[in-house]
Design an enzyme around this catalytic site. Structure first.
Site, PDB file in Angstrom:
ATOM      1  N   ASP A  83      21.509  41.785  48.144  1.00  0.00           N
ATOM      2  CA  ASP A  83      22.924  41.718  47.821  1.00  0.00           C
ATOM      3  C   ASP A  83      23.045  40.551  46.733  1.00  0.00           C
ATOM      4  O   ASP A  83      23.978  39.675  47.107  1.00  0.00           O
ATOM      5  CB  ASP A  83      23.745  41.412  49.037  1.00  0.00           C
ATOM      6  CG  ASP A  83      25.118  41.312  48.975  1.00  0.00           C
ATOM      7  OD1 ASP A  83      25.437  41.831  47.651  1.00  0.00           O
ATOM      8  OD2 ASP A  83      25.865  41.027  49.633  1.00  0.00           O
ATOM      9  N   HIS A 127      26.518  34.741  57.076  1.00  0.00           N
ATOM     10  CA  HIS A 127      25.338  35.624  57.392  1.00  0.00           C
ATOM     11  C   HIS A 127      24.272  35.180  56.793  1.00  0.00           C
ATOM     12  O   HIS A 127      24.478  34.399  55.634  1.00  0.00           O
ATOM     13  CB  HIS A 127      25.832  37.117  57.148  1.00  0.00           C
ATOM     14  CG  HIS A 127      26.050  37.286  55.896  1.00  0.00           C
ATOM     15  ND1 HIS A 127      27.607  37.142  55.636  1.00  0.00           N
ATOM     16  CD2 HIS A 127      25.564  37.310  54.442  1.00  0.00           C
ATOM     17  CE1 HIS A 127      27.760  37.428  54.240  1.00  0.00           C
ATOM     18  NE2 HIS A 127      26.719  37.616  53.541  1.00  0.00           N
ATOM     19  N   GLN A 180      22.208  41.558  56.353  1.00  0.00           N
ATOM     20  CA  GLN A 180      23.070  40.521  56.388  1.00  0.00           C
ATOM     21  C   GLN A 180      23.424  40.278  57.971  1.00  0.00           C
ATOM     22  O   GLN A 180      24.484  40.630  58.485  1.00  0.00           O
ATOM     23  CB  GLN A 180      24.188  40.490  55.437  1.00  0.00           C
ATOM     24  CG  GLN A 180      23.443  40.010  53.969  1.00  0.00           C
ATOM     25  CD  GLN A 180      24.472  40.551  53.082  1.00  0.00           C
ATOM     26  OE1 GLN A 180      25.409  41.725  53.014  1.00  0.00           O
ATOM     27  NE2 GLN A 180      24.673  40.021  52.048  1.00  0.00           N
ATOM     28  N   ARG A 224      31.942  27.105  46.403  1.00  0.00           N
ATOM     29  CA  ARG A 224      32.667  28.221  46.697  1.00  0.00           C
ATOM     30  C   ARG A 224      32.213  28.685  47.952  1.00  0.00           C
ATOM     31  O   ARG A 224      30.771  28.948  48.228  1.00  0.00           O
ATOM     32  CB  ARG A 224      32.388  29.283  45.489  1.00  0.00           C
ATOM     33  CG  ARG A 224      33.168  30.428  45.702  1.00  0.00           C
ATOM     34  CD  ARG A 224      32.313  31.581  46.266  1.00  0.00           C
ATOM     35  NE  ARG A 224      32.755  32.781  46.264  1.00  0.00           N
ATOM     36  CZ  ARG A 224      32.206  34.025  46.799  1.00  0.00           C
ATOM     37  NH1 ARG A 224      31.214  33.770  47.477  1.00  0.00           N
ATOM     38  NH2 ARG A 224      32.850  35.132  46.736  1.00  0.00           N
ATOM     39  N   ASP A 253      31.694  31.777  50.602  1.00  0.00           N
ATOM     40  CA  ASP A 253      31.752  33.191  50.607  1.00  0.00           C
ATOM     41  C   ASP A 253      32.443  33.649  51.967  1.00  0.00           C
ATOM     42  O   ASP A 253      31.859  33.006  53.150  1.00  0.00           O
ATOM     43  CB  ASP A 253      29.962  33.694  50.839  1.00  0.00           C
ATOM     44  CG  ASP A 253      30.162  35.359  50.637  1.00  0.00           C
ATOM     45  OD1 ASP A 253      30.501  35.792  49.631  1.00  0.00           O
ATOM     46  OD2 ASP A 253      29.655  35.849  51.711  1.00  0.00           O
ATOM     47  N   LEU A 289      34.098  33.857  59.950  1.00  0.00           N
ATOM     48  CA  LEU A 289      33.222  33.178  61.057  1.00  0.00           C
ATOM     49  C   LEU A 289      33.119  33.490  62.672  1.00  0.00           C
ATOM     50  O   LEU A 289      32.416  33.989  63.188  1.00  0.00           O
ATOM     51  CB  LEU A 289      33.093  31.646  60.647  1.00  0.00           C
ATOM     52  CG  LEU A 289      32.828  31.340  59.254  1.00  0.00           C
ATOM     53  CD1 LEU A 289      32.485  30.011  59.289  1.00  0.00           C
ATOM     54  CD2 LEU A 289      31.614  32.092  58.720  1.00  0.00           C
ATOM     55  N   GLU A 349      36.649  32.027  49.663  1.00  0.00           N
ATOM     56  CA  GLU A 349      36.843  33.459  49.214  1.00  0.00           C
ATOM     57  C   GLU A 349      37.771  34.023  50.338  1.00  0.00           C
ATOM     58  O   GLU A 349      37.133  34.181  51.617  1.00  0.00           O
ATOM     59  CB  GLU A 349      35.457  34.049  49.318  1.00  0.00           C
ATOM     60  CG  GLU A 349      35.716  35.604  48.970  1.00  0.00           C
ATOM     61  CD  GLU A 349      34.625  36.750  49.013  1.00  0.00           C
ATOM     62  OE1 GLU A 349      34.687  37.709  48.383  1.00  0.00           O
ATOM     63  OE2 GLU A 349      33.805  36.409  49.981  1.00  0.00           O
ATOM     64  N   ASP A 368      57.273  45.418  34.479  1.00  0.00           N
ATOM     65  CA  ASP A 368      58.094  44.352  34.838  1.00  0.00           C
ATOM     66  C   ASP A 368      57.088  43.324  35.833  1.00  0.00           C
ATOM     67  O   ASP A 368      56.256  44.054  36.547  1.00  0.00           O
ATOM     68  CB  ASP A 368      59.602  44.636  35.420  1.00  0.00           C
ATOM     69  CG  ASP A 368      59.376  45.101  36.569  1.00  0.00           C
ATOM     70  OD1 ASP A 368      58.837  44.553  37.412  1.00  0.00           O
ATOM     71  OD2 ASP A 368      59.617  46.400  36.928  1.00  0.00           O
TER      72      ASP A 368
END
Ligand code: NOJ
Ligand code: CA
Length: 499
Positions: free
Chosen positions: A61, A104, A161, A207, A209, A214, A248, A289
């Site tokens: 991944d 994971h 994962q 960053r 993930d 969790l 994220e 708009d």
């Protein structure tokens, strides 16, 4: 706001390491390639990086299946290369965030291998296991029949994962462990150890993930996951006060106000404000708009502005590139807007030159429909568009074969290019504290049926018209910056003005 001061004027550049620059000609991007390109990042006007996972991994991944959190992926280089990257970036005033994947690991991580053994050991509860080989984890995907242990394990994303165990909000089954229990604590501490390791070696934060994933079971309001982050982040801050953390998450009211992240991405979620800004059929930046965007964004901004920053993104490695949705003219306005709204913006590599989404590419390393947004950076009109010296057939992913594929070199010499527009907007942002993360924000004009948007940032007024017709607009003051034509009392088609 109690956030690292450097974030106020930070503009991030997201790099997918496999596809940025190949320094050794093996067909795949690497850390030393990134080091060589730091001056480009600086010249663009970005002063911070987010690197997608660059750790040892089977890459099922794209590296979000980590096999060793403390080891650089050999295909990208060594830990020493990473440490050198931190140092060289800092010398240029660029901060570096790594990607932390706390929810994971890879199924090949030694913790997981230990965890799958029938004998009880230190890692038996590191992942979420049931207590019988055909008993699943209700409401969550799981795998049975893969390990000698008599149980099934929960997945957090792909089959490769397995979910790390941070406990259950409410324990209803014998095999579940509580949030406050020993097992959950051990997982949390293991993640703290990983963070500390990289921060101590000079990285500037993470960053994070799937940060909201969790705690399992009955954590719908995410209060347990938020409490966990708040504790963990503040433990890190006590040792590394300058470190920054972006979630994220896509829900700033939780990520910033409760979990205590510094930044939260405004992700493309179906029908939310970002979707209505950039990607829906009736997106504002396509000339419609701004009402739906403004309504959703304002609510989130007002609720979270004292606590942290909403991060606008041009795109990321998970979504079709922004150029898939917008024309070149619209892209200029899109970046002008995304880079002058409050908070800390993120630019995805290649978006600054309008790299295209290659929708026809077959999946690579778990990319699926995301693969077309992960192709090599297009540096110059030469072999492999300057990405690598390898034979084209050996490239990890092909470069865009289109004869008119944009390149950084070609755009550098064209004053009207997208690249030079991005540079100009970023230079303006760095010059004007009002346009930076903390500058105040007030919408002055956003109405249904009208493509004109006017807002205030501190003492400045920003107005834009992404439609292909002129609109009546009274923009006070003398223009500091403009795209398109603006006359007294009107804004031309595809125009943007700061005054
Ligand atoms: C989000 C990441 O951005 C994505 O690329 C990854 O596949 C999933 N999380 C799983 O880690
Ligand atoms: Ca390489």
């Amino acid at each position: 706001m109690n956030r690292p001061a450097w974030l106020r004027d930070a503009v991030f550049y997201e790099i997918y390491p496999s596809s940025f620059a190949d320094s050794n000609g093996d067909g795949i991007g690497d850390i030393n390639g990134i080091r060589q390109k730091l001056p480009y990042v600086k010249d663009l006007g970005c002063n911070a990086l987010w690197l997608n996972p660059c750790f040892d991994s089977p890459f099922k991944d794209g590296g979000y299946d980590v096999r060793d959190y403390k080891l650089a992926a050999p295909r990208y280089g060594t830990n020493e290369d990473l440490y050198a990257l931190f140092k060289e970036a800092h010398a240029l005033g660029i901060r570096v965030l790594l990607d932390l994947v706390p929810g994971h690991t890879s199924e090949e991580h030694p913790w997981f291998i230990e965890s799958g053994k029938p004998e009880k050991n230190e890692y038996s509860d590191r992942y979420v296991w049931t207590d019988f080989w055909i008993k699943g984890t209700p409401g969550h995907p799981y795998i049975a029949g893969e390990t000698p242990r008599n149980g099934a394990y929960m997945l957090n994303f792909f089959k490769c994962q397995p979910a790390l165990n941070y406990g259950w909000a409410k324990v209803t089954e014998d095999w579940q462990t509580p949030v406050t229990g020993k097992a959950a604590r051990a997982t949390r501490n293991a993640m703290a150890d990983v963070m500390r390791f990289w921060l101590a070696h000079g990285c500037d934060g993470f960053r994070v993930d799937m940060a909201n994933s969790l705690v399992k079971g009955d954590d719908d309001d995410k209060s347990y996951t938020c409490a966990l982050w708040k504790g963990l982040l503040n433990e890190m801050r006590a040792e590394f006060p300058e470190a920054a953390f972006v979630a994220e998450w896509g829900w700033p009211e939780q990520a910033l106000c409760l979990a205590d992240f510094d930044m939260d991405f405004y992700l493309d979620h179906w029908d939310n404000g970002y979707h209505k800004l950039v990607r829906s059929d009736d997106a504002y930046l396509k000339g419609n708009d701004p009402a739906a965007f403004v309504k959703d964004y304002l609510k989130r901004y007002e609720a979270s502005k004292e606590d942290g920053y909403i991060s606008f993104i041009t795109g990321n490695h998970d979504t079709p590139r922004i150029s898939w949705y917008l024309t070149d003219d619209q892209l200029k306005l899109a970046y002008a807007l995304l880079l002058t709204l409050p908070g800390v913006p993120f630019l995805y590599y290649g978006d600054e030159i309008g790299m295209r989404y290659l929708d026809y590419l077959p999946t690579k390393e778990g990319g699926y429909t995301r693969t077309g947004s992960r192709t090599p950076m297009q540096w110059a009109p030469e072999k492999n568009l300057g990405f690598s010296d390898a034979d084209p057939g050996r490239l990890y992913l092909p470069v865009d074969p289109a004869p008119d594929a944009p390149t950084a070199a070609a755009q550098e010499s064209d004053p009207g290019s997208l690249l030079n527009t991005v540079k100009a907007v970023l230079a303006l942002r760095h010059r004007c504290p009002d346009l930076q993360a903390d500058g105040s924000f007030q919408v002055l004009h956003a109405q249904a049926g009208d493509p004109l948007l006017i807002f205030r940032r501190g003492a400045l007024t920003v107005a834009l018209n992404p439609s292909n017709k002129p609109v009546k607009a009274d923009v006070p003051g003398t223009p500091l910056f403009q795209i398109g034509s603006c006359e007294k009392g009107s804004l031309g088609p595809n125009s943007f003005i700061v005054s």
